[in-house]
Scaffold this active site. Structure first.
Site, PDB file in Angstrom:
ATOM      1  N   HIS A 147     -10.206  -6.742  -1.614  1.00 14.92           N
ATOM      2  CA  HIS A 147     -11.231  -6.496  -0.590  1.00 14.92           C
ATOM      3  C   HIS A 147     -12.407  -5.847  -1.316  1.00 14.92           C
ATOM      4  CE1 HIS A 147      -8.770  -7.615   2.796  1.00 14.92           C
ATOM      5  NE2 HIS A 147      -7.785  -6.885   2.314  1.00 14.92           N
ATOM      6  N   ASP A 198     -11.994 -10.741   0.269  1.00 17.44           N
ATOM      7  CA  ASP A 198     -13.257 -10.897   0.995  1.00 17.44           C
ATOM      8  C   ASP A 198     -14.296 -10.031   0.289  1.00 17.44           C
ATOM      9  OD1 ASP A 198     -12.422  -8.390   1.965  1.00 17.44           O
ATOM     10  OD2 ASP A 198     -12.173  -9.071   4.031  1.00 17.44           O
ATOM     11  N   ASN A 204       2.255  -5.679  -2.500  1.00 14.93           N
ATOM     12  CA  ASN A 204       0.858  -6.008  -2.213  1.00 14.93           C
ATOM     13  C   ASN A 204       0.014  -4.729  -2.132  1.00 14.93           C
ATOM     14  OD1 ASN A 204      -1.237  -7.809  -1.272  1.00 14.93           O
ATOM     15  ND2 ASN A 204      -0.839  -7.124   0.830  1.00 14.93           N
ATOM     16  N   GLU A 213       0.800  -1.234   0.000  1.00 17.40           N
ATOM     17  CA  GLU A 213       0.000   0.000   0.000  1.00 17.40           C
ATOM     18  C   GLU A 213       0.828   1.276   0.000  1.00 17.40           C
ATOM     19  OE1 GLU A 213      -2.816  -0.409   3.205  1.00 17.40           O
ATOM     20  OE2 GLU A 213      -3.522  -2.334   2.474  1.00 17.40           O
ATOM     21  N   GLU A 225      -5.869 -11.231  -0.577  1.00 13.84           N
ATOM     22  CA  GLU A 225      -6.640 -10.955   0.651  1.00 13.84           C
ATOM     23  C   GLU A 225      -8.135 -10.873   0.349  1.00 13.84           C
ATOM     24  OE1 GLU A 225      -5.239  -7.538   2.828  1.00 13.84           O
ATOM     25  OE2 GLU A 225      -3.140  -8.009   2.474  1.00 13.84           O
TER      26      GLU A 225
HETATM   27  C1  XIL Z   1      -6.080  -5.989   8.832  1.00 17.61           C
HETATM   28  C2  XIL Z   1      -6.391  -7.090   9.836  1.00 17.61           C
HETATM   29  O1  XIL Z   1      -7.275  -8.004   9.232  1.00 17.61           O
HETATM   30  C3  XIL Z   1      -6.998  -6.507  11.085  1.00 17.61           C
HETATM   31  O2  XIL Z   1      -7.151  -7.508  12.072  1.00 17.61           O
HETATM   32  C4  XIL Z   1      -6.121  -5.376  11.612  1.00 17.61           C
HETATM   33  O3  XIL Z   1      -6.774  -4.756  12.719  1.00 17.61           O
HETATM   34  C5  XIL Z   1      -5.850  -4.345  10.542  1.00 17.61           C
HETATM   35  O4  XIL Z   1      -5.290  -4.980   9.409  1.00 17.61           O
HETATM   36  N1  XIL Z   1      -4.782  -4.866   4.016  1.00 17.61           N
HETATM   37  C6  XIL Z   1      -3.758  -5.586   4.570  1.00 17.61           C
HETATM   38  C7  XIL Z   1      -3.968  -6.307   5.852  1.00 17.61           C
HETATM   39  O5  XIL Z   1      -2.709  -5.714   3.954  1.00 17.61           O
HETATM   40  O6  XIL Z   1      -2.826  -6.372   6.638  1.00 17.61           O
HETATM   41  C8  XIL Z   1      -5.101  -5.702   6.654  1.00 17.61           C
HETATM   42  O7  XIL Z   1      -5.354  -6.552   7.761  1.00 17.61           O
HETATM   43  C9  XIL Z   1      -6.329  -5.542   5.780  1.00 17.61           C
HETATM   44  C10 XIL Z   1      -6.054  -4.622   4.639  1.00 17.61           C
END
Ligand code: XIL
Length: 351
Positions: A238, A270, A202, A161, A268
Site C-alpha cells: 500500500h 495500491d 501477509n 500484520e 495488495e
Molecule cells: C481493508 C478493506 O479494503 C476495507 O474495505 C476494510 O474496511 C478494511 O480492510 N490490509 C489488509 C486488508 O490486509 O484486509 C485491508 O482491507 C487493507 C489493509
C-alpha cells in the site's frame, strides 16, 4: 469452378491468413491485450481484491474484473467478523458466490485472512474466553473455513500484520489470548485442513529494507526452522506517491526471502494520490506500479501480483485516508489510467 473476383479475394485472404496468422485470419481472432492474458505469458497471476457488493450489483465491474484479472482475493467477506459472525454461525454464502464467479472465469482464489486482530466479531472480542477455549475456537474456525474450500483456494493468508514498525511481535487479541505460539498453531491447522494450499504470512510496510522487513524475515525464518508449514510472504504494497519502497530494496528483500525458501506475493498493491489528482501525479503513480511489477517479474520467486481493487469507484482509500484518492488502475468510470497502460507495457517487455 470458375474463379470469380470474390473467390479470388477469399483465396487471397486464406493464403494471407496461413502466412500471417492470426492478424489476417478471420477465424482466429488475436487474444486481446489484458493484464491476465499478458500475465499468463509470464506465468504470473494478476490478482485483484473483490468488493462482493459491487460484484453482485454492477455488471460493468464484473466484466472489468473478469477481463483483466486471473486471480481474486476477497476484500472483506472472509474476515472473521464477516464469515463467522456468531459463535455457532458461519456466513458462507457470499464466499460461495465468489468461488463460483472465480471458477466460471478460470480465476485462482487467494484466501484472506484467517488470523488478524482487526474485523473481529463482538462475540469473540467480548467473550472473555480462556486460553484453551480460544485455541479451540481458532482451530475450529480455521478447520471449518479452510476445509470447506479445500483444493479450491490456492493461496491462504494465514496471518496478517502481527509485527510493529520495529519488527517485534505486536500485542494483539490473539497473542494475549493464546500466547506467542498462536502463529505456528494457525499455520499447522491451516495445513491440516488443506495440505495443498500455499500458506502465507501477509504484512504491510515490509516491502523494502528496514526494521520491519528484517522482523518479517526473522519471524518467517524461525517458523520454517521449527518445521511450521509456511510457504510464502505477502508484501502488501500500500503505497503513496511520496512513500513507495525503492525498487532495488524490494528486489533485495525478495531475494533474501527466497534464500530461506519462501515465495513472495505482491498481495495488495495500491498507490494513493493526494488530491487534487493531476496528470503529472498519475504519471508518477504509473511509474511506481510499473517498477513494482518489473521487480516482481524479475524477482523469482515472486509468484503473483495483486492490486487492492480494480476501480477507484470502489477503492478503500478515500474512506480510510481522507485527502487521498485515485489509487487504482481504472478510474471511477472504469476508464484505464496511465498506471494500467504502464503495467501492460511491462508485461509486454519479455516473457
Ligand atoms: C481493508 C478493506 O479494503 C476495507 O474495505 C476494510 O474496511 C478494511 O480492510 N490490509 C489488509 C486488508 O490486509 O484486509 C485491508 O482491507 C487493507 C489493509
Amino acid at each position: 469452378m470458375r474463379i470469380v473476383p470474390h473467390h479470388v479475394c477469399a483465396l487471397l485472404a486464406l493464403l494471407l491468413a496461413s502466412v500471417f496468422p492470426p492478424a489476417f485470419g478471420q477465424s482466429a481472432p488475436a487474444t486481446p491485450p489484458s493484464l491476465r492474458n499478458l500475465g499468463a505469458q509470464h506465468s504470473i497471476p494478476i490478482g485483484v481484491s473483490i468488493d462482493t457488493d459491487a460484484l453482485e450489483t454492477d455488471k460493468d465491474y464484473r466484466a472489468l474484473v473478469s477481463r483483466e484479472f486471473s486471480m481474486v482475493t476477497p476484500e472483506n467477506i472472509m474476515k472473521f467478523e464477516e464469515i463467522h459472525p456468531e459463535r455457532d454461525q458461519y456466513n458462507f454464502e457470499p464466499v460461495d458466490a465468489l468461488m463460483t464467479f472465480a471458477a466460471e472465469h478460470g480465476m485462482v482464489v487467494h484466501g484472506h485472512v484467517l488470523v488478524w486482530h482487526q474485523q473481529l466479531p463482538d462475540w469473540l472480542l467480548n467473550g472473555n474466553f480462556d486460553r484453551d477455549t480460544l485455541k479451540s475456537i481458532l482451530r475450529e474456525h480455521i478447520h471449518t473455513v479452510v476445509g470447506r474450500y479445500r483444493g479450491r483456494i490456492a493461496i491462504w493468508d494465514v496471518a496478517s500484520e502481527v509485527l510493529d514498525e520495529k519488527g517485534t511481535l505486536l500485542d494483539t487479541f490473539w497473542s494475549r489470548g493464546i500466547g506467542p505460539d498462536y502463529l505456528e498453531l494457525a499455520f499447522n491447522w491451516a495445513h491440516e485442513a488443506d495440505p495443498s494450499a500455499q500458506l502465507v504470512y501477509n504484512e504491510y510496510g515490509a516491502e523494502g529494507l528496514g526494521a520491519k522487513s528484517n522482523g518479517v524475515l526473522q519471524l518467517v525464518t524461525s517458523l520454517r526452522n521449527k518445521g511450521v508449514p509456511i510457504d510464502g510472504v505477502g508484501l502488501q504494497m500500500h503505497a503513496t506517491l511520496d512513500d513507495a519502497p525503492a525498487p532495488k530494496d524490494v528486489t533485495s528483500n525478495i531475494r533474501r526471502l527466497a534464500r530461506q525458501g519462501l515465495e513472495v506475493h505482491i498481495s495488495e498493491m495500491d498507490v494513493a494520490i493526494e488530491k487534487p489528482v493531476t496528470r503529472r501525479k498519475l504519471a508518477r503513480q504509473a511509474r511506481i506500479y510499473a517498477d513494482m511489477l518489473r521487480v516482481c517479474l524479475a524477482g523469482k520467486p515472486c509468484r503473483s501480483f495483486t492490486v487492492w481493487g480494480a476501480s477507484d469507484r470502489y477503492s478503500w482509500v478515500p474512506e480510510h485516508f481522507p485527502g487521498l484518492d485515485a489509487a487504482l488502475l481504472f478510474d471511477r468510470k472504469f476508464r484505464p489510467k496511465p498506471a494500467y497502460r504502464a503495467l501492460l507495457e511491462v508485461l509486454r517487455e519479455r516473457p
